[in-house]
Design an enzyme around this catalytic site. Structure first.
Site, PDB file in Angstrom:
ATOM      1  N   GLY A 127       0.773  -1.247   0.000  1.00 14.29           N
ATOM      2  CA  GLY A 127       0.000   0.000   0.000  1.00 14.29           C
ATOM      3  C   GLY A 127       0.799   1.288   0.000  1.00 14.29           C
ATOM      4  N   LYS A 135      -7.622   7.007   9.902  1.00 16.65           N
ATOM      5  CA  LYS A 135      -9.084   7.064  10.063  1.00 16.65           C
ATOM      6  C   LYS A 135      -9.503   7.527  11.454  1.00 16.65           C
ATOM      7  CE  LYS A 135     -10.510   3.923   6.369  1.00 16.65           C
ATOM      8  NZ  LYS A 135     -11.125   2.642   5.996  1.00 16.65           N
ATOM      9  N   ASP A 183      -5.557  -0.278  -2.346  1.00 20.98           N
ATOM     10  CA  ASP A 183      -6.283  -1.168  -3.253  1.00 20.98           C
ATOM     11  C   ASP A 183      -7.611  -1.627  -2.684  1.00 20.98           C
ATOM     12  OD1 ASP A 183      -5.115  -2.918  -1.181  1.00 20.98           O
ATOM     13  OD2 ASP A 183      -5.819  -4.553  -2.451  1.00 20.98           O
ATOM     14  N   ASP A 203      -6.199   2.040  10.092  1.00 19.95           N
ATOM     15  CA  ASP A 203      -7.630   1.776  10.264  1.00 19.95           C
ATOM     16  C   ASP A 203      -7.834   1.294  11.707  1.00 19.95           C
ATOM     17  OD1 ASP A 203     -10.283   1.086   9.984  1.00 19.95           O
ATOM     18  OD2 ASP A 203     -10.003  -0.315   8.342  1.00 19.95           O
ATOM     19  N   SER A 204      -7.793   0.001  11.942  1.00 17.35           N
ATOM     20  CA  SER A 204      -7.958  -0.503  13.314  1.00 17.35           C
ATOM     21  C   SER A 204      -6.677  -0.336  14.123  1.00 17.35           C
ATOM     22  CB  SER A 204      -8.339  -1.984  13.287  1.00 17.35           C
ATOM     23  OG  SER A 204      -7.216  -2.778  12.944  1.00 17.35           O
TER      24      SER A 204
HETATM   25  P1  IMP Z   1      -5.505  -1.930  10.257  1.00 17.94           P
HETATM   26  O1  IMP Z   1      -4.593  -3.038  10.671  1.00 17.94           O
HETATM   27  O2  IMP Z   1      -6.947  -2.228  10.526  1.00 17.94           O
HETATM   28  O3  IMP Z   1      -5.079  -0.567  10.789  1.00 17.94           O
HETATM   29  O4  IMP Z   1      -5.469  -1.882   8.680  1.00 17.94           O
HETATM   30  C1  IMP Z   1      -4.426  -1.301   7.991  1.00 17.94           C
HETATM   31  C2  IMP Z   1      -4.314  -1.868   6.582  1.00 17.94           C
HETATM   32  O5  IMP Z   1      -5.582  -2.195   6.040  1.00 17.94           O
HETATM   33  C3  IMP Z   1      -3.730  -0.820   5.672  1.00 17.94           C
HETATM   34  O6  IMP Z   1      -2.342  -0.975   5.558  1.00 17.94           O
HETATM   35  C4  IMP Z   1      -4.431  -1.066   4.365  1.00 17.94           C
HETATM   36  O7  IMP Z   1      -3.700  -1.979   3.583  1.00 17.94           O
HETATM   37  C5  IMP Z   1      -5.737  -1.696   4.748  1.00 17.94           C
HETATM   38  N1  IMP Z   1      -6.831  -0.686   4.761  1.00 17.94           N
HETATM   39  C6  IMP Z   1      -7.443  -0.147   5.822  1.00 17.94           C
HETATM   40  N2  IMP Z   1      -8.390   0.735   5.456  1.00 17.94           N
HETATM   41  C7  IMP Z   1      -8.358   0.764   4.096  1.00 17.94           C
HETATM   42  C8  IMP Z   1      -9.081   1.515   3.100  1.00 17.94           C
HETATM   43  O8  IMP Z   1      -9.956   2.358   3.361  1.00 17.94           O
HETATM   44  N3  IMP Z   1      -8.747   1.263   1.798  1.00 17.94           N
HETATM   45  C9  IMP Z   1      -7.774   0.364   1.441  1.00 17.94           C
HETATM   46  N4  IMP Z   1      -7.071  -0.343   2.338  1.00 17.94           N
HETATM   47  C10 IMP Z   1      -7.364  -0.147   3.653  1.00 17.94           C
HETATM   48 MG    MG Z   2      -4.434  -3.426   1.314  1.00 17.64          MG
END
Ligand code: IMP
Ligand code: MG
Length: 183
Positions: A53, A140, A168, A112-113
């Site tokens: 990403g 986010k 993506d 995100d999370s």
């Molecule tokens: P987390 O572990 O939930 O913080 O997710 C992070 C990863 O999820 C990022 O590196 C992205 O690859 C993917 N991700 C989270 N939100 C989005 C989004 O809105 N669009 C695309 N990929 C996302």
């Molecule tokens: Mg991704």
């Protein structure tokens, strides 16, 4: 910004709206580069891009950092083909570069999370870097689980699924020069 987006890159699929256009992104990336340059007056800096990403963001960002640095990558997979975090993080490539004693800047596309970063940061801490910080293009601001501060953030992101500029959905849309929301 636009309701219907006519872009041959989309091959008939539609995106809802452009959240951040090319010019907005370029200006913010230049600012981030200046912030990062000022934040590291000395020492070795290793910019670690989290693939896939961050690949476009990282390549634009390092060209805006006007001090010596090295680049390496981490590959982790946290999402399948869906739009919801699966909660599991798999490390598929581990940097070969020595991390001990260096300033490490982990570059991520979007927080995100926060699960991906929690997992990776604790793994990187174990390698005894001189400092360890996060630079995220998008945040986010819902990452209640994130145990680490994000020192450098490009934009607060809307709570929508975003694609483009490296991000993506099921491997599509990474090459869009802007960031758009999908639903
Ligand atoms: P987390 O572990 O939930 O913080 O997710 C992070 C990863 O999820 C990022 O590196 C992205 O690859 C993917 N991700 C989270 N939100 C989005 C989004 O809105 N669009 C695309 N990929 C996302
Ligand atoms: Mg991704």
């Amino acid at each position: 910004m636009t309701a219907t987006i006519a872009d041959p890159r989309l091959s008939g699929r539609s995106v809802k709206r452009i959240a951040f256009d090319e010019k907005t992104i370029a200006e913010r990336v230049a600012e981030l580069g200046a912030e990062i340059t000022a934040a590291y007056p000395g020492g070795e800096l290793l910019v670690l891009g989290l693939l896939k990403g961050s690949f476009i963001f990282l390549s634009d960002l390092v060209r805006q950092i006007t001090r010596p640095l090295q680049v390496d990558f981490l590959v982790a997979a946290s999402y399948g083909d869906g739009m919801v975090s699966s909660g599991t993080v798999r490390l598929l490539y581990d940097p070969e570069t020595e991390l001990e004693g260096k300033h490490i800047l982990l570059v991520e596309d979007i927080v995100d999370s926060g699960r991906t970063l929690n997992r990776l940061m604790s793994l990187l801490e174990d390698r005894r870097p001189r400092s360890l910080e996060i630079c995220a293009l998008l945040h986010k601001r819902i990452a209640e689980e994130l145990q680490y501060g994000t020192r450098f953030v490009g934009f607060d992101a809307p709570h929508e699924f975003l694609v483009g500029y490296g991000l993506d959905h099921a491997e599509d849309f990474r090459h869009l020069p802007y960031i758009a929301s999908l639903q």
